[in-house]
Design a protein around this motif. Sequence first.
Motif, PDB file in Angstrom:
ATOM      1  N   SER A  61      -5.120   9.718   2.397  1.00 27.84           N
ATOM      2  CA  SER A  61      -4.994   8.273   1.731  1.00 27.84           C
ATOM      3  C   SER A  61      -4.734   7.714   0.917  1.00 27.84           C
ATOM      4  O   SER A  61      -2.977   7.479   1.515  1.00 27.84           O
ATOM      5  CB  SER A  61      -5.892   9.122   0.118  1.00 27.84           C
ATOM      6  OG  SER A  61      -4.285   9.135  -0.529  1.00 27.84           O
ATOM      7  N   THR A  67     -11.386   5.058  -7.810  1.00 25.24           N
ATOM      8  CA  THR A  67     -10.454   6.506  -8.129  1.00 25.24           C
ATOM      9  C   THR A  67     -11.155   6.929  -8.649  1.00 25.24           C
ATOM     10  O   THR A  67     -10.379   8.204  -9.670  1.00 25.24           O
ATOM     11  CB  THR A  67     -10.313   5.406  -9.804  1.00 25.24           C
ATOM     12  OG1 THR A  67     -11.186   4.547 -10.438  1.00 25.24           O
ATOM     13  CG2 THR A  67      -9.123   3.507  -9.396  1.00 25.24           C
ATOM     14  N   PHE A 103       0.797  -1.959   0.065  1.00 26.00           N
ATOM     15  CA  PHE A 103      -0.041   0.205   0.232  1.00 26.00           C
ATOM     16  C   PHE A 103       0.764   0.697  -0.261  1.00 26.00           C
ATOM     17  O   PHE A 103       2.383   0.791   0.950  1.00 26.00           O
ATOM     18  CB  PHE A 103      -0.745   0.300   0.642  1.00 26.00           C
ATOM     19  CG  PHE A 103      -1.462  -1.030   0.928  1.00 26.00           C
ATOM     20  CD1 PHE A 103      -3.302  -1.196   0.370  1.00 26.00           C
ATOM     21  CD2 PHE A 103      -1.804  -2.312   1.700  1.00 26.00           C
ATOM     22  CE1 PHE A 103      -4.118  -1.887   0.534  1.00 26.00           C
ATOM     23  CE2 PHE A 103      -2.070  -3.389   2.102  1.00 26.00           C
ATOM     24  CZ  PHE A 103      -4.020  -3.314   0.778  1.00 26.00           C
ATOM     25  N   GLN A 122     -10.587   1.098  -3.287  1.00 17.54           N
ATOM     26  CA  GLN A 122      -9.476   1.636  -4.353  1.00 17.54           C
ATOM     27  C   GLN A 122     -10.759   2.854  -4.628  1.00 17.54           C
ATOM     28  O   GLN A 122     -10.439   2.398  -6.245  1.00 17.54           O
ATOM     29  CB  GLN A 122      -8.849   0.698  -4.908  1.00 17.54           C
ATOM     30  CG  GLN A 122      -8.368  -0.212  -3.754  1.00 17.54           C
ATOM     31  CD  GLN A 122      -7.416   0.558  -3.430  1.00 17.54           C
ATOM     32  OE1 GLN A 122      -7.158   1.744  -3.772  1.00 17.54           O
ATOM     33  NE2 GLN A 122      -6.618  -0.123  -2.395  1.00 17.54           N
ATOM     34  N   ARG A 170      -4.044   3.807  -0.670  1.00 19.01           N
ATOM     35  CA  ARG A 170      -4.092   3.141  -2.247  1.00 19.01           C
ATOM     36  C   ARG A 170      -3.482   1.997  -2.145  1.00 19.01           C
ATOM     37  O   ARG A 170      -2.289   1.961  -1.793  1.00 19.01           O
ATOM     38  CB  ARG A 170      -3.635   4.195  -3.359  1.00 19.01           C
ATOM     39  CG  ARG A 170      -4.670   5.315  -3.021  1.00 19.01           C
ATOM     40  CD  ARG A 170      -5.748   4.943  -4.050  1.00 19.01           C
ATOM     41  NE  ARG A 170      -6.383   6.247  -4.033  1.00 19.01           N
ATOM     42  CZ  ARG A 170      -7.656   6.707  -3.704  1.00 19.01           C
ATOM     43  NH1 ARG A 170      -7.713   5.738  -2.580  1.00 19.01           N
ATOM     44  NH2 ARG A 170      -7.564   8.094  -4.241  1.00 19.01           N
ATOM     45  N   SER A 202      -4.566  -3.309  -8.598  1.00 12.21           N
ATOM     46  CA  SER A 202      -5.648  -2.518  -8.695  1.00 12.21           C
ATOM     47  C   SER A 202      -6.839  -2.960  -7.907  1.00 12.21           C
ATOM     48  O   SER A 202      -8.167  -3.309  -8.759  1.00 12.21           O
ATOM     49  CB  SER A 202      -6.161  -2.682 -10.105  1.00 12.21           C
ATOM     50  OG  SER A 202      -5.648  -4.923 -11.372  1.00 12.21           O
TER      51      SER A 202
END
Length: 177
Positions: free
Chosen positions: A145, A176, A135, A174, A147, A151
């Motif tokens: 944040s 986007t 991450f 996640q 991420r 994916s």
Amino acid sequence: MQLANNTIHRTHYNILNVKEDANQEEIRTRYKSALLTSHPDKLQQTTNSNHNDDPQSTFLEILTAWEILGDIKSRALYDVELRVQRQEGVIADEIEIEDLTVEASGDNAVVELLYQCRCGDYFSVDSLELGEMGFIVFMEGNKLSLRAQDSADMASIVLPCGSCSLKIRLMINQDTS
């Protein structure tokens, strides 16, 4: 990817009837076999079906199991989540990144994320640990944040309390947008 929180959880391995240490070829062979025996067109032709579940849902479970186990990266992530689920026991709370308190070191190289436990101590994880888990932590002004480097649409991390046996699940969206 997130595992279902059912008390009786059939894994993707159970659905394809393979062992968890099966190689990719064995998984592919079992997938093809399960697909042939559960395909809705095949089931309409035979009146004697051994499936207690809805045939369409069984077919979709098989497709989903193959989607996860047929890809080496998604299988590895699934295996990690499966191990975590088996070890985690009772989760005291599910939280999101916005629920955490952020403490940055003087040089802002490492960010520590904290959530207070009922016992008075904290659940904590830092940006270095998160990096090792795949991450990335972003600080934009006062907004934090998180991420995943892959994916995945959603992931979670189980954090233990520093003092007691309670654990929390940090949900990572996640999104986007």
